[in-house]
Design a protein around this motif. Structure first.
Motif, PDB file in Angstrom:
ATOM      1  N   SER A  11       0.847  -1.189   0.000  1.00 52.53           N
ATOM      2  CA  SER A  11       0.000   0.000   0.000  1.00 52.53           C
ATOM      3  C   SER A  11       0.880   1.236   0.000  1.00 52.53           C
ATOM      4  O   SER A  11       2.050   1.197   0.389  1.00 52.53           O
ATOM      5  CB  SER A  11      -0.931  -0.002   1.217  1.00 52.53           C
ATOM      6  OG  SER A  11      -0.172   0.024   2.404  1.00 52.53           O
ATOM      7  N   GLN A  29      -4.689  10.595  -0.957  1.00 51.70           N
ATOM      8  CA  GLN A  29      -4.770   9.522  -1.951  1.00 51.70           C
ATOM      9  C   GLN A  29      -4.114   8.297  -1.346  1.00 51.70           C
ATOM     10  O   GLN A  29      -2.967   8.362  -0.898  1.00 51.70           O
ATOM     11  CB  GLN A  29      -4.056   9.911  -3.241  1.00 51.70           C
ATOM     12  CG  GLN A  29      -3.949   8.785  -4.256  1.00 51.70           C
ATOM     13  CD  GLN A  29      -5.270   8.363  -4.856  1.00 51.70           C
ATOM     14  OE1 GLN A  29      -6.048   9.194  -5.284  1.00 51.70           O
ATOM     15  NE2 GLN A  29      -5.534   7.068  -4.889  1.00 51.70           N
ATOM     16  N   SER A  31      -3.756   3.835  -1.869  1.00 52.99           N
ATOM     17  CA  SER A  31      -4.010   2.631  -2.657  1.00 52.99           C
ATOM     18  C   SER A  31      -3.373   1.443  -1.954  1.00 52.99           C
ATOM     19  O   SER A  31      -2.314   1.575  -1.344  1.00 52.99           O
ATOM     20  CB  SER A  31      -3.415   2.754  -4.062  1.00 52.99           C
ATOM     21  OG  SER A  31      -4.026   3.792  -4.770  1.00 52.99           O
ATOM     22  N   SER A  33      -3.123  -3.206  -2.162  1.00 55.86           N
ATOM     23  CA  SER A  33      -3.477  -4.418  -2.888  1.00 55.86           C
ATOM     24  C   SER A  33      -2.888  -5.644  -2.200  1.00 55.86           C
ATOM     25  O   SER A  33      -1.953  -5.540  -1.408  1.00 55.86           O
ATOM     26  CB  SER A  33      -2.969  -4.356  -4.331  1.00 55.86           C
ATOM     27  OG  SER A  33      -1.557  -4.291  -4.352  1.00 55.86           O
ATOM     28  N   SER A  49      -7.737  -5.188  -4.505  1.00 57.99           N
ATOM     29  CA  SER A  49      -7.163  -3.844  -4.541  1.00 57.99           C
ATOM     30  C   SER A  49      -8.195  -2.845  -4.038  1.00 57.99           C
ATOM     31  O   SER A  49      -9.406  -3.084  -4.107  1.00 57.99           O
ATOM     32  CB  SER A  49      -6.708  -3.469  -5.953  1.00 57.99           C
ATOM     33  OG  SER A  49      -7.825  -3.324  -6.810  1.00 57.99           O
ATOM     34  N   SER A  51      -8.617   1.642  -3.640  1.00 59.93           N
ATOM     35  CA  SER A  51      -8.074   2.977  -3.861  1.00 59.93           C
ATOM     36  C   SER A  51      -9.062   4.000  -3.315  1.00 59.93           C
ATOM     37  O   SER A  51     -10.270   3.882  -3.548  1.00 59.93           O
ATOM     38  CB  SER A  51      -7.847   3.213  -5.357  1.00 59.93           C
ATOM     39  OG  SER A  51      -7.383   4.527  -5.577  1.00 59.93           O
TER      40      SER A  51
END
Length: 172
Positions: A11, A29, A31, A33, A49, A51
């Motif tokens: 991440s 922001q 993200s 996975s 995943s 986001s």
């Protein structure tokens, strides 16, 4: 005591908050996975995943303070399925000072989709509020509406609600 790794997780995220003259801006922001690390073909189809992004802006213009916020989140689970969650929303509004009193107005929308085959559930909102103080008493009055649509679920498609809130508090 484990001897082998069965999955990888990674991440990354970044956040920013800054003031530019009368404007305050925040942005995030993130993200992440997961993935199979065993080279198993069936297990490799179960990767996930996620986001997320959020943005907020507030501008101090003296008696009038407009603001807006926006956010999205998207997640998937497995390359061989339709599992995909999409969530998003935005709002715009302002707070208006009338001496010690304030008036707040907010309008926004939300969207929630549970899979690639699902049609999104969508909400629209509107709220207006007024707050004042008289000596040790504070009075707040708020009015709001919400409407909901969902083409996949006729039980909630067309749902709407209106509410009126009144709050009185005393300080000693």
């Amino acid at each position: 005591g484990e001897t082998s790794t069965t999955h990888n997780a990674s991440s990354v995220g970044v956040g920013f908050s800054g003031t530019f003259g009368p404007a305050t801006v925040g942005l995030t922001q993130v993200s992440g996975s997961t993935a199979d690390a065993t080279n198993d073909e069936a297990a490799s189809k179960k990767a996930t995943s996620w986001s997320t992004m959020g943005l907020g802006v507030k501008i101090d213009l003296g008696d009038i303070d407009p603001f807006l916020s926006y956010g999205t989140a998207t997640g998937t689970a497995g390359s061989d399925s339709t599992i995909e969650n999409k969530h998003g929303g935005s709002e715009v509004g302002l707070t208006y000072a009338l001496g010690a009193d304030t008036v707040t107005l907010v309008m926004g929308s939300l969207s929630d989709q549970g899979s690639t085959t699902d049609k999104p559930t969508e909400w629209s909102i509107m709220e207006v509020g007024y707050a004042t103080m008289v000596g040790p008493a504070s009075l707040s009055v708020g009015y709001g509406t919400i409407a909901k649509t969902d083409a996949d679920n006729t039980a909630v498609d067309g749902y709407s609600k209106t509410d009126l809130d009144v709050a009185l508090s005393l300080s000693f």
